[in-house]
Design a protein around this motif. Structure first.
Motif, mmCIF file in Angstrom:
data_model
loop_
_atom_site.group_PDB
_atom_site.id
_atom_site.type_symbol
_atom_site.label_atom_id
_atom_site.label_comp_id
_atom_site.label_asym_id
_atom_site.label_seq_id
_atom_site.Cartn_x
_atom_site.Cartn_y
_atom_site.Cartn_z
ATOM 1 N N GLY A 81 -9.196 -6.927 2.651
ATOM 2 C CA GLY A 81 -10.466 -7.556 2.312
ATOM 3 C C GLY A 81 -10.216 -8.602 1.255
ATOM 4 N N GLY A 82 -11.042 -8.597 0.242
ATOM 5 C CA GLY A 82 -10.852 -9.525 -0.870
ATOM 6 C C GLY A 82 -9.592 -9.193 -1.643
ATOM 7 N N PRO A 83 -9.346 -9.900 -2.736
ATOM 8 C CA PRO A 83 -8.146 -9.656 -3.539
ATOM 9 C C PRO A 83 -8.021 -8.190 -3.959
ATOM 10 C CG PRO A 83 -9.303 -11.609 -4.310
ATOM 11 C CD PRO A 83 -10.195 -10.942 -3.294
ATOM 12 N N GLY A 84 -6.874 -7.598 -3.649
ATOM 13 C CA GLY A 84 -6.601 -6.223 -4.051
ATOM 14 C C GLY A 84 -7.254 -5.157 -3.203
ATOM 15 N N VAL A 85 -7.898 -5.517 -2.087
ATOM 16 C CA VAL A 85 -8.575 -4.543 -1.232
ATOM 17 C C VAL A 85 -7.773 -4.349 0.060
ATOM 18 C CG1 VAL A 85 -10.652 -4.027 0.098
ATOM 19 C CG2 VAL A 85 -10.841 -5.096 -2.148
ATOM 20 N N VAL A 86 -7.333 -3.108 0.272
ATOM 21 C CA VAL A 86 -6.584 -2.766 1.486
ATOM 22 C C VAL A 86 -7.033 -1.385 1.947
ATOM 23 C CG1 VAL A 86 -4.321 -2.410 2.540
ATOM 24 C CG2 VAL A 86 -4.541 -4.009 0.642
ATOM 25 N N VAL A 87 -7.260 -1.251 3.239
ATOM 26 C CA VAL A 87 -7.530 0.050 3.852
ATOM 27 C C VAL A 87 -6.470 0.220 4.920
ATOM 28 C CG1 VAL A 87 -9.158 1.464 5.148
ATOM 29 C CG2 VAL A 87 -9.997 -0.137 3.406
ATOM 30 N N GLY A 88 -5.761 1.344 4.874
ATOM 31 C CA GLY A 88 -4.698 1.576 5.838
ATOM 32 C C GLY A 88 -4.681 3.016 6.286
ATOM 33 N N GLY A 89 -3.950 3.253 7.354
ATOM 34 C CA GLY A 89 -3.866 4.613 7.869
ATOM 35 C C GLY A 89 -2.471 4.977 8.320
ATOM 36 N N THR A 90 -2.153 6.241 8.118
ATOM 37 C CA THR A 90 -0.916 6.827 8.627
ATOM 38 C C THR A 90 -1.335 7.876 9.658
ATOM 39 O OG1 THR A 90 -0.849 8.660 7.036
ATOM 40 C CG2 THR A 90 0.160 6.562 6.340
ATOM 41 N N ARG A 91 -0.399 8.580 10.208
ATOM 42 C CA ARG A 91 -0.736 9.646 11.155
ATOM 43 C C ARG A 91 -1.523 10.756 10.451
ATOM 44 N NH1 ARG A 91 1.676 14.440 13.192
ATOM 45 N NH2 ARG A 91 1.157 14.725 15.384
ATOM 46 N N LEU A 104 0.857 -1.184 0.000
ATOM 47 C CA LEU A 104 0.000 0.000 0.000
ATOM 48 C C LEU A 104 0.893 1.233 0.000
ATOM 49 C CD1 LEU A 104 -2.955 1.028 0.177
ATOM 50 C CD2 LEU A 104 -2.685 1.052 2.658
ATOM 51 N N PRO A 105 1.115 1.819 -1.171
ATOM 52 C CA PRO A 105 2.002 2.983 -1.231
ATOM 53 C C PRO A 105 1.395 4.184 -0.514
ATOM 54 C CG PRO A 105 0.999 2.568 -3.374
ATOM 55 C CD PRO A 105 0.558 1.466 -2.468
ATOM 56 N N VAL A 106 2.235 4.866 0.280
ATOM 57 C CA VAL A 106 1.804 6.073 0.986
ATOM 58 C C VAL A 106 2.738 7.216 0.599
ATOM 59 C CG1 VAL A 106 0.793 4.780 2.911
ATOM 60 C CG2 VAL A 106 3.151 5.560 3.072
ATOM 61 N N VAL A 107 2.322 8.418 0.872
ATOM 62 C CA VAL A 107 3.091 9.622 0.550
ATOM 63 C C VAL A 107 4.437 9.575 1.278
ATOM 64 C CG1 VAL A 107 3.120 12.137 0.875
ATOM 65 C CG2 VAL A 107 1.044 11.004 0.101
ATOM 66 N N ALA A 108 5.468 10.061 0.611
ATOM 67 C CA ALA A 108 6.804 10.121 1.211
ATOM 68 C C ALA A 108 6.729 10.856 2.554
ATOM 69 C CB ALA A 108 7.766 10.829 0.274
ATOM 70 N N GLY A 109 7.363 10.304 3.555
ATOM 71 C CA GLY A 109 7.357 10.898 4.885
ATOM 72 C C GLY A 109 6.268 10.342 5.787
ATOM 73 N N GLU A 110 5.331 9.592 5.230
ATOM 74 C CA GLU A 110 4.281 8.959 6.022
ATOM 75 C C GLU A 110 4.620 7.487 6.202
ATOM 76 O OE1 GLU A 110 0.223 9.664 4.847
ATOM 77 O OE2 GLU A 110 0.680 11.694 4.177
ATOM 78 N N ARG A 111 4.108 6.912 7.298
ATOM 79 C CA ARG A 111 4.359 5.504 7.588
ATOM 80 C C ARG A 111 3.040 4.825 7.914
ATOM 81 N NH1 ARG A 111 5.490 2.619 12.300
ATOM 82 N NH2 ARG A 111 5.417 4.513 13.534
ATOM 83 N N LEU A 112 2.804 3.693 7.293
ATOM 84 C CA LEU A 112 1.589 2.929 7.530
ATOM 85 C C LEU A 112 1.588 2.422 8.971
ATOM 86 C CD1 LEU A 112 -0.891 2.011 5.925
ATOM 87 C CD2 LEU A 112 0.338 -0.102 5.414
ATOM 88 N N LEU A 113 0.570 2.806 9.737
ATOM 89 C CA LEU A 113 0.484 2.435 11.154
ATOM 90 C C LEU A 113 -0.444 1.250 11.397
ATOM 91 C CD1 LEU A 113 0.200 6.019 12.687
ATOM 92 C CD2 LEU A 113 2.252 4.585 12.523
ATOM 93 N N ALA A 114 -1.516 1.163 10.619
ATOM 94 C CA ALA A 114 -2.485 0.078 10.778
ATOM 95 C C ALA A 114 -3.167 -0.149 9.442
ATOM 96 C CB ALA A 114 -3.523 0.433 11.843
ATOM 97 N N TRP A 115 -3.639 -1.379 9.234
ATOM 98 C CA TRP A 115 -4.300 -1.715 7.987
ATOM 99 C C TRP A 115 -5.187 -2.930 8.189
ATOM 100 C CZ3 TRP A 115 0.785 -2.618 9.098
ATOM 101 C CH2 TRP A 115 1.175 -3.947 9.157
ATOM 102 N N ALA A 116 -6.062 -3.110 7.220
ATOM 103 C CA ALA A 116 -6.904 -4.303 7.168
ATOM 104 C C ALA A 116 -7.095 -4.629 5.697
ATOM 105 C CB ALA A 116 -8.249 -4.068 7.847
#
Length: 167
Positions: free
Chosen positions: A24-34, A10-22
């Motif tokens: 779903g089906g194939p190709g489905v990801v929900v994640g959060g940074t600060r 799950l690519p995020v903006v430079a300087g951000e770090r993925l803190l949590a994610w979940a």
């Protein structure tokens, strides 16, 4: 020994770090940074990035395992909404709750007709990089074009700006 979950692609903006994610089906990801919530649905090459101050609400339906995210919108326009069926979203749900709450600086209800009225809400990015965004939410049956409602909304906004020192 508890196995660590692998970090999703799950690519995020430079300087951000993925803190949590979940996932779903194939190709489905929900994640959060600060700073933001990232939504990646099957078929998309890049995730949609929604800054936390633009997340109006996030609701979890535990029976259906569905996360529903609605974005801040404009009065009269349909509010963007996203639905994802996810597996094991515990850490993500905690992060969503914490970050959305942290983006709200102030929220005040103004009565217009009994219990019905409007809310004046001040939201800002956690980094403080952007200006405070002011949002009105109108209860069902309250007309934002009514002159009385407009006057009450303007008075509430002035009072709220004074309260947080933005006069």
């Amino acid at each position: 020994m508890i196995a660590r979950r692998r970090r999703p692609e799950l690519p995020v903006v430079a300087g951000e770090r993925l803190l949590a994610w979940a996932e779903g089906g194939p190709g489905v990801v929900v994640g959060g940074t600060r700073e933001a919530l990232y939504l990646l649905d099957a078929g998309r090459n890049e995730p949609q990035r929604i800054p936390w101050e633009q997340v109006q609400a996030a609701d979890w339906d535990s029976d259906a395992s569905v996360l529903r995210v609605s974005e801040v919108g404009h009065w009269g326009d349909e509010r963007p909404e996203h639905r994802f069926e996810l597996e094991d979203p515990r850490l993500l749900l905690q992060l969503v709750r914490e970050r959305v709450s942290a983006s709200v600086l102030l929220q005040r209800h103004v009565s217009v007709d009994g219990r019905r009225g409007l809310r004046v809400i001040a939201r800002r990015a956690s980094t403080g990089e952007r200006e405070v965004a002011w949002v009105y939410e109108f209860d069902e049956g309250i007309d934002p074009d009514d002159p009385v409602v407009r006057r009450l909304a303007a008075e509430a906004l002035t009072a709220a700006r004074e309260e947080i020192g933005l006069t």
